[in-house]
Write a protein that holds these residues in place. Sequence first.
Motif, PDB file in Angstrom:
ATOM      1  N   SER A 154       0.822  -1.211   0.000  1.00  0.00           N
ATOM      2  CA  SER A 154       0.000   0.000   0.000  1.00  0.00           C
ATOM      3  C   SER A 154       0.854   1.258   0.000  1.00  0.00           C
ATOM      4  CB  SER A 154      -0.936   0.000   1.213  1.00  0.00           C
ATOM      5  OG  SER A 154      -1.829  -1.091   1.155  1.00  0.00           O
ATOM      6  N   TYR A 155       2.043   1.170  -0.569  1.00  0.00           N
ATOM      7  CA  TYR A 155       2.931   2.336  -0.610  1.00  0.00           C
ATOM      8  C   TYR A 155       2.233   3.490  -1.331  1.00  0.00           C
ATOM      9  CZ  TYR A 155       7.233   5.048  -1.189  1.00  0.00           C
ATOM     10  OH  TYR A 155       8.187   6.044  -1.155  1.00  0.00           O
ATOM     11  N   ALA A 156       2.165   4.647  -0.674  1.00  0.00           N
ATOM     12  CA  ALA A 156       1.580   5.892  -1.196  1.00  0.00           C
ATOM     13  C   ALA A 156       0.073   5.811  -1.390  1.00  0.00           C
ATOM     14  CB  ALA A 156       2.247   6.308  -2.509  1.00  0.00           C
TER      15      ALA A 156
ATOM     16  N   TYR B 209       6.474 -10.059   3.472  1.00  0.00           N
ATOM     17  CA  TYR B 209       7.903 -10.022   3.172  1.00  0.00           C
ATOM     18  C   TYR B 209       8.079  -9.667   1.701  1.00  0.00           C
ATOM     19  CZ  TYR B 209      12.545 -11.686   1.879  1.00  0.00           C
ATOM     20  OH  TYR B 209      13.814 -11.776   1.378  1.00  0.00           O
ATOM     21  N   ASN B 210       9.039  -8.779   1.435  1.00  0.00           N
ATOM     22  CA  ASN B 210       9.286  -8.339   0.059  1.00  0.00           C
ATOM     23  C   ASN B 210      10.782  -8.391  -0.237  1.00  0.00           C
ATOM     24  OD1 ASN B 210      10.136  -5.386  -1.352  1.00  0.00           O
ATOM     25  ND2 ASN B 210       8.768  -6.677  -2.554  1.00  0.00           N
TER      26      ASN B 210
ATOM     27  N   ASP C 147       8.370   0.321  -1.400  1.00  0.00           N
ATOM     28  CA  ASP C 147       8.266   0.620  -2.817  1.00  0.00           C
ATOM     29  C   ASP C 147       9.483   0.050  -3.537  1.00  0.00           C
ATOM     30  OD1 ASP C 147       7.165   1.666  -5.132  1.00  0.00           O
ATOM     31  OD2 ASP C 147       8.152   3.603  -4.911  1.00  0.00           O
ATOM     32  N   ALA C 148       9.355  -0.164  -4.835  1.00  0.00           N
ATOM     33  CA  ALA C 148      10.496  -0.637  -5.631  1.00  0.00           C
ATOM     34  C   ALA C 148      11.285   0.559  -6.165  1.00  0.00           C
ATOM     35  CB  ALA C 148      10.007  -1.499  -6.791  1.00  0.00           C
TER      36      ALA C 148
ATOM     37  N   VAL D 176      18.558   1.198  -1.475  1.00  0.00           N
ATOM     38  CA  VAL D 176      17.531   0.245  -1.059  1.00  0.00           C
ATOM     39  C   VAL D 176      16.156   0.838  -1.347  1.00  0.00           C
ATOM     40  CG1 VAL D 176      18.940  -0.849   0.725  1.00  0.00           C
ATOM     41  CG2 VAL D 176      17.558   1.168   1.295  1.00  0.00           C
ATOM     42  N   SER D 177      15.141   0.032  -1.123  1.00  0.00           N
ATOM     43  CA  SER D 177      13.767   0.444  -1.394  1.00  0.00           C
ATOM     44  C   SER D 177      13.290   1.472  -0.369  1.00  0.00           C
ATOM     45  CB  SER D 177      12.831  -0.767  -1.352  1.00  0.00           C
ATOM     46  OG  SER D 177      13.230  -1.756  -2.263  1.00  0.00           O
TER      47      SER D 177
END
Length: 619
Positions: free
Chosen positions: A85-87, A433-434, A482-483, A535-536
């Motif tokens: 749910s980033y942003a 986990y990502n 986020d990526a 990093v992300s």
Amino acid sequence: MLPLLLVAVASFAFAADKKSAPATPNPKPAPAVSARGGASLGSAAARRNENVAVNAIDNDVAKEANIRLGVNYTVLNAVPVESSSYARELGKGATEIAVLRPTPIASGLHGELFYFHQNSIFNARTFFQVGGVKPSHQNNYGGRFTTQLRGLGALTGTFSQRKIRGMVNGNVLVPLANERTSAATDPALRALINRFLAAYPNELPNRRDFDERALNTNAPQRTDEIDGTLRLDRSLGSKFRILLSQSLSRQRVAAFQLVAGQNPDTDIHSHRSRATLVWSPSAATDVSFGAGFTRTASLLTSEPNAVGPRVRMGYQIEELGPDSHFPIDRALNTFRYGFVASHRRSRHTFTFGGDAARLQLNGIETNNARGLLWFTSNFGRTAIENLRAGTATTFEGTVGEFSRGYRQWSGNAFFGDQWRVHPRLQINWGVRYNAEGSPNEVNHWEDVPYRCDCNNLSPRFHITWQAPHGWLLRTGYTISFDAIPPVTYGQLRYNPPNSYYIQVQNPDPLNPLKNINLQSGNVRTSPTYLDKNLVSPYVHQYSFSLERRFKDANLRLSYFGSRTIKLLNVFQENRAEPIPGIPLTTATVDARRPDPRFYDVKYVLNAGIAYLDGAQAAF
């Protein structure tokens, strides 16, 4: 603006079982019906009258539009563990999951047709607009249906087409009457500068009440969009169900040009294929296995009347474009595989699963490959005087090979529990986990320096409590990652030895690279470096809300906030410094840089943080 809106909606339903629910909810006469969600009336009007072109692949311009037009802030309630749910608190959607969701299958035939027309005949003239409203119109039409096909299953389809024609009104800064011809003495240079000046409208400023060079004018724009989806839901016995989906989208924009070459023409094609197998071994357990493929091909090019290079005049008059990163010829492919399982037991509903995605980015992207000429206030003259004289301050341009093919893997695993503690209390909790793999270029043109970001854990919980006196309390917290976007690591394509970003001070506009020996092995350049520890970015998201339902109304009071950490930022180094004995002029900029091998040196690293706190009251 007061646009004329003509909306026609027709719905039909022929059901063998009158108790079955229709495939679509009660239809409302809104033009937002389309495979991609369409556009609201407000956004349609804003898009036609905004003097800013928002390109479908240009996030930076979209960000600027959010700054000017406002952000759709969202209060996050229960955040599912299946997606990031980033942003989302800023209006961005959740990330895609690997499986399709089953939907109720209705019997009979259900459908909807719609037609929407917006016409400028009844538009009100804006405050800045000079003269009458120029013609423009928009037509949006389509439909959707769902039906049962014997021996095949439930078939659902949507189709929509939108056509925008007519004039876009806006304000630009243009030369005055006595600034419309070149003052250069060299005939070739004079012809070049006159070609630049001829790119401006053959109109003089007409809004000198707020700027002596302000011109309110109009330019035509043509937009064609087509969207379509087809989905099949088929039962395979009592325990299996297969879901197939195909979506197609196409957008073509012949952009408005208040100044010749201002905006790129756009041609974007995309399609999405999805397949999901649902296995229900028991009434309490469902397992979905999914695979999908998405392809988006984007071509953004200069319009035919563009002057060639990008030309900037210190913001004193409108620059001649389009922007530095055009042309773009990009194909983005994403393969996604995964599964989601759910099991209901007593007061718990457990959800767990995982997915993996393979990204392929192929194509050509540029950074001032057409060249950028800066005419600034310099040499004791204004920027416009230097433009007319043909005396540029700086030239920037990239030469070399820009075609690249990047590949990257990413993966996710998740577990969640919807726990009904009490009829009045429910707790949703889980962890996600990502892992974001390091990209690589298929031809080994360059090496991406950072490695896999493989330690990203996202705890999340949400509490819903039915409080006394009819109040409902919701509160929650999550971390989302986020990526690192491809546009970031794609900047490496402008580095030596395959490409060079060159800056020339006080250049000759006719031949700005005449003193650069591109054949030598020691070409000065302006590189972009990525931090090896990149990093992300991630965000802490939290919310609290109170809701109360009255007889005929609802009241909701909410607080929401976020803290975004490790945002990407660019540090610009190797700037010119004062050196005794060397004049402080633009001609000596390169001689005063600490490292004589380079011009500007750009470093991309995690060096940003953002805070958001907000409140909403809704009745």
